[in-house]
Design an enzyme around this catalytic site. Structure first.
Site, mmCIF file in Angstrom:
data_model
loop_
_atom_site.group_PDB
_atom_site.id
_atom_site.type_symbol
_atom_site.label_atom_id
_atom_site.label_comp_id
_atom_site.label_asym_id
_atom_site.label_seq_id
_atom_site.Cartn_x
_atom_site.Cartn_y
_atom_site.Cartn_z
ATOM 1 N N GLY A 126 0.715 -1.046 0.034
ATOM 2 C CA GLY A 126 -0.021 0.029 0.093
ATOM 3 C C GLY A 126 0.743 1.247 0.067
ATOM 4 O O GLY A 126 2.094 1.075 0.106
ATOM 5 N N GLY A 128 2.552 3.802 1.402
ATOM 6 C CA GLY A 128 3.062 4.016 2.873
ATOM 7 C C GLY A 128 3.747 5.384 3.118
ATOM 8 O O GLY A 128 3.697 5.572 4.108
ATOM 9 N N ARG A 129 3.676 6.065 1.894
ATOM 10 C CA ARG A 129 4.098 7.560 2.075
ATOM 11 C C ARG A 129 3.495 8.552 0.950
ATOM 12 O O ARG A 129 3.654 9.510 1.110
ATOM 13 C CB ARG A 129 5.637 7.737 2.268
ATOM 14 C CG ARG A 129 6.319 6.974 0.895
ATOM 15 C CD ARG A 129 7.804 7.273 1.122
ATOM 16 N NE ARG A 129 8.435 6.516 0.094
ATOM 17 C CZ ARG A 129 9.782 6.577 -0.057
ATOM 18 N NH1 ARG A 129 10.469 7.442 0.767
ATOM 19 N NH2 ARG A 129 10.246 5.976 -0.905
ATOM 20 N N ASP A 160 8.450 5.720 8.334
ATOM 21 C CA ASP A 160 8.151 6.890 8.535
ATOM 22 C C ASP A 160 7.398 7.961 7.857
ATOM 23 O O ASP A 160 6.802 8.930 8.014
ATOM 24 C CB ASP A 160 9.468 7.902 8.725
ATOM 25 C CG ASP A 160 10.179 8.154 7.747
ATOM 26 O OD1 ASP A 160 9.673 7.754 6.671
ATOM 27 O OD2 ASP A 160 11.412 8.742 8.016
ATOM 28 N N ASP A 295 4.171 -4.304 -7.442
ATOM 29 C CA ASP A 295 3.465 -2.928 -6.990
ATOM 30 C C ASP A 295 4.116 -1.931 -7.667
ATOM 31 O O ASP A 295 3.640 -0.621 -7.182
ATOM 32 C CB ASP A 295 3.841 -2.996 -5.230
ATOM 33 C CG ASP A 295 5.397 -3.125 -4.820
ATOM 34 O OD1 ASP A 295 5.921 -4.237 -5.061
ATOM 35 O OD2 ASP A 295 6.159 -2.279 -4.291
ATOM 36 N N ASN A 296 5.171 -1.926 -8.458
ATOM 37 C CA ASN A 296 5.767 -0.890 -8.926
ATOM 38 C C ASN A 296 5.253 -1.106 -10.587
ATOM 39 O O ASN A 296 6.202 -0.341 -11.299
ATOM 40 C CB ASN A 296 7.314 -0.819 -8.880
ATOM 41 C CG ASN A 296 7.743 -0.336 -7.249
ATOM 42 O OD1 ASN A 296 6.910 0.263 -6.683
ATOM 43 N ND2 ASN A 296 8.989 -0.573 -6.874
HETATM 44 P P1 AMP Z 1 9.325 1.083 -2.809
HETATM 45 O O1 AMP Z 1 10.165 -0.122 -2.947
HETATM 46 O O2 AMP Z 1 9.593 2.387 -2.641
HETATM 47 O O3 AMP Z 1 8.294 1.016 -3.993
HETATM 48 O O4 AMP Z 1 8.212 0.711 -1.677
HETATM 49 C C1 AMP Z 1 7.753 -0.352 -1.348
HETATM 50 C C2 AMP Z 1 6.768 -0.147 -0.109
HETATM 51 O O5 AMP Z 1 7.436 0.422 0.890
HETATM 52 C C3 AMP Z 1 5.499 0.751 -0.763
HETATM 53 O O6 AMP Z 1 4.513 0.167 -0.073
HETATM 54 C C4 AMP Z 1 5.777 2.082 -0.116
HETATM 55 O O7 AMP Z 1 4.894 2.952 0.193
HETATM 56 C C5 AMP Z 1 6.600 1.604 1.249
HETATM 57 N N1 AMP Z 1 7.590 2.657 1.783
HETATM 58 C C6 AMP Z 1 8.827 2.979 1.095
HETATM 59 N N2 AMP Z 1 9.464 3.870 1.967
HETATM 60 C C7 AMP Z 1 8.634 4.296 2.912
HETATM 61 C C8 AMP Z 1 8.671 5.177 4.028
HETATM 62 N N3 AMP Z 1 9.702 5.872 4.209
HETATM 63 N N4 AMP Z 1 7.619 5.258 4.889
HETATM 64 C C9 AMP Z 1 6.363 4.461 4.613
HETATM 65 N N5 AMP Z 1 6.259 3.360 3.713
HETATM 66 C C10 AMP Z 1 7.253 3.470 2.785
HETATM 67 MG MG MG Z 2 6.981 1.493 -4.756
#
Ligand code: AMP
Ligand code: MG
Length: 543
Positions: A126, A128-129, A160, A295-296
């Site tokens: 989901g 997350g930020r 965070d 998810d990307n």
């Molecule tokens: P990513 O690898 O950046 O595509 O992120 C994978 C998952 O981790 C996604 O659900 C993001 O929303 C979550 N995520 C990445 N960085 C953060 C962060 N600093 N705070 C909260 N969620 C995060």
């Molecule tokens: Mg992502």
């Protein structure tokens, strides 16, 4: 290539009501909330980390930041939305873009999705930020505005909810650079410094440090990913799965007609087709996404989530910019076409509750393979200035070229850009592309010369003049890409309070196929100091 708003004649643009610029103030605009209205939301209103069964999203407001400052702005993206640049940092628009102000028509939310990460099902992930503010209608199109780094959501897990300036500069610049290269992508409107500090252990080596925080306002028709469907399917949430599919088809694929089992099948085929075209473009410009988890992967076939991406410097199919991916190199440059197929198979699996006929899903995956092959072939022909690659011997010509490129470290961008200028008699124009420079060995030189002779003979068969060939090659081979070390230099300057390199890169990368000789310093091989420098050649997922 996509059409820009600026390409449209003035009388076709939507009516304007702003002051001198003709663009409207974002803070006076009305937002739509079709996603929130159409889909099942989370009944829990409190914002804490949890599993959210049955819902497609959770309503959540951005967490305010200390001292927002506008660090960069994309005029081109603003034009798309018909919004005016904020006048200064106290402008209400900067408050909106930092999450400090929510307009009455906005219904902010974080989307729920899951995903396969590095080959394994990871369950609920989901936003997350990232927090979507709402949908803005401009020139007959609907654009979702989403703040990345806007604070914690129910999907933040242990993190965070914030983003550092470093990764935000990279996402902001690359989104716009990819658009101007003609690669399907999400866009970026603004980069705002938050005035807050974010602590990150950049290389996961037990050395956490404070960094500047930032927020990018991302823009796309939709940020829905494969993972939004996967989470519903994996939890047996059939009704939600179907509602999400019907919503996405109705809003983003209206030409397919009223959803039915047959329409779901054609929709999947179209997703496969778009994904194939996107990947072929990545291969054409030497882009490596770095984290092709499901998810990307955008359901619209857009490049999405710019994290530890990178640009090929030396041509090397096994190169990955992502340090987390180094052991397996799953997401290396040359793997991307196969990984996209694997990801589409995961989506097919999720959609199998809507599309019972396995043959239909298999057909979609075949369409992916065919579309990728034909698109990549066409783009390769364009890169070589050939009318097609359909003549006898063409496959060998291309295969041998990629071997020559790997014999010595050869900058992919420079090589293709300068290829039209070289010949078997004169390899000098290509010298700039070789990282060994003058130290080119004889064996390589003679192979290169032999290949150039074959290539010249082949090019003659098409009957194009050198000028015609060069012109067409220059439309397929950019002179300027967001080289890894250039992005890092822009970050270093921004961290020191100077955003002029961000602005310059944004300007130059707007016309990446033009010579712009006064900016040729931005179209050089990666300097040696950047070879192994963090951020220039190796990036972690920490952002
Ligand atoms: P990513 O690898 O950046 O595509 O992120 C994978 C998952 O981790 C996604 O659900 C993001 O929303 C979550 N995520 C990445 N960085 C953060 C962060 N600093 N705070 C909260 N969620 C995060
Ligand atoms: Mg992502």
């Amino acid at each position: 290539m996509q059409q820009q708003a600026s390409d449209l004649p003035a009388d076709l643009r939507s009516p304007v009501d702003g002051p001198e610029t003709g663009a409207a103030d974002l803070s006076t605009r009305e937002f739509d909330d079709s996603f929130v209205r159409a889909l099942p939301g989370d009944a829990q209103e409190r914002n804490f980390v949890r599993q959210v069964p049955g819902a497609s999203y959770s309503r959540v407001a951005p967490t305010p930041v200390a001292a927002p400052r506008l660090l960069a702005w994309s005029d081109a993206c603003a034009e798309l939305l018909n919004v005016a640049r904020p006048r200064n940092d106290t402008d209400p628009v900067v408050e909106i873009l930092s999450g400090n102000r929510v307009l009455p028509t906005m219904q902010p939310y974080a989307a729920r999705y899951g995903g396969h990460q590095f080959g394994n099902w990871a369950g609920q992930l989901g936003d997350g930020r990232a927090i979507t503010l709402g949908e803005l209608c401009s020139q007959g199109e609907s654009w979702e505005l989403q703040l990345k780094g806007a604070g914690r959501t129910p999907y933040s897990r242990t993190a965070d909810g914030r983003a550092v300036l470093r990764s935000s500069v990279r996402e902001f610049l690359c989104s716009e650079a990819m658009y101007f290269l003609g690669v399907p992508t999400t866009r970026a409107l603004s980069l705002v410094g938050t005035g807050d500090v974010v602590v990150r252990d950049m290389f996961y080596d037990g050395d956490p440090r404070p960094e500047a925080g930032a927020i990018v306002c991302r823009v796309a028709p939709s940020f829905v990913r494969f993972g939004n469907f996967e989470i519903h399917a994996s939890r047996g949430e059939h009704a939600a799965l179907q509602r999400l599919a019907d919503y996405v088809i109705g809003k983003h694929f209206p030409a397919l007609g009223t959803p039915s089992p047959e329409v779901y099948g054609r929709w999947f085929e179209e997703i496969c087709r778009r994904t194939a075209v996107m990947i072929a473009h990545w291969m054409r410009v030497g882009f490596v996404h770095g984290v092709m988890n499901t998810d990307n992967m955008s359901i619209l076939g857009l490049t999405i989530d710019y994290g530890p991406y990178g640009w090929l410097e030396g041509y090397d199919p096994s190169w990955t910019p992502n340090t987390t991916d180094l052991p397996g190199r799953r997401y290396a440059y040359g793997q991307q076409p196969q990984v996209a197929a694997w990801n589409l198979a995961r989506l097919a699996n999720a959609l199998s509750a809507l599309i019972q006929d396995v043959g239909v899903l298999e057909h979609g995956l075949e369409v992916y393979a065919e579309t990728f092959t034909s698109s990549w072939r066409r783009m390769l022909a364009e890169k070589l200035g050939l009318a097609s690659l359909d003549r006898a011997g063409d496959d060998a010509l291309v295969g041998d070229l990629f071997e020559v490129l790997q014999q010595t470290e050869t900058d992919m961008t420079l090589f293709f850009r300068r290829l039209a200028l070289a010949s078997a008699e004169n390899v000098e124009p290509l010298r700039q592309a070789f990282y060994a420079g003058d130290a080119l060995n004889e064996a390589h030189r003679s192979q290169l010369v032999a290949w150039l002779a074959r290539y010249a003979a082949r090019a003659q068969q098409d009957g194009l003049t050198v000028a015609q060939r060069t012109a067409s090659m220059n439309r397929a081979n950019p002179k300027y890409v967001l080289r890894n070390y250039l992005a890092q230099q822009a970050i270093d300057a921004a961290n020191a309070g100077d955003s002029s390199l961000i602005e310059r890169l944004l300007r130059v990368l707007k016309t990446p196929y033009d010579e712009q000789t006064e900016h040729s310093d931005l179209a050089q091989r990666r300097p040696e100091w950047a070879r192994n420098k963090a951020g220039c050649s190796a990036l972690s997922c920490s952002s």
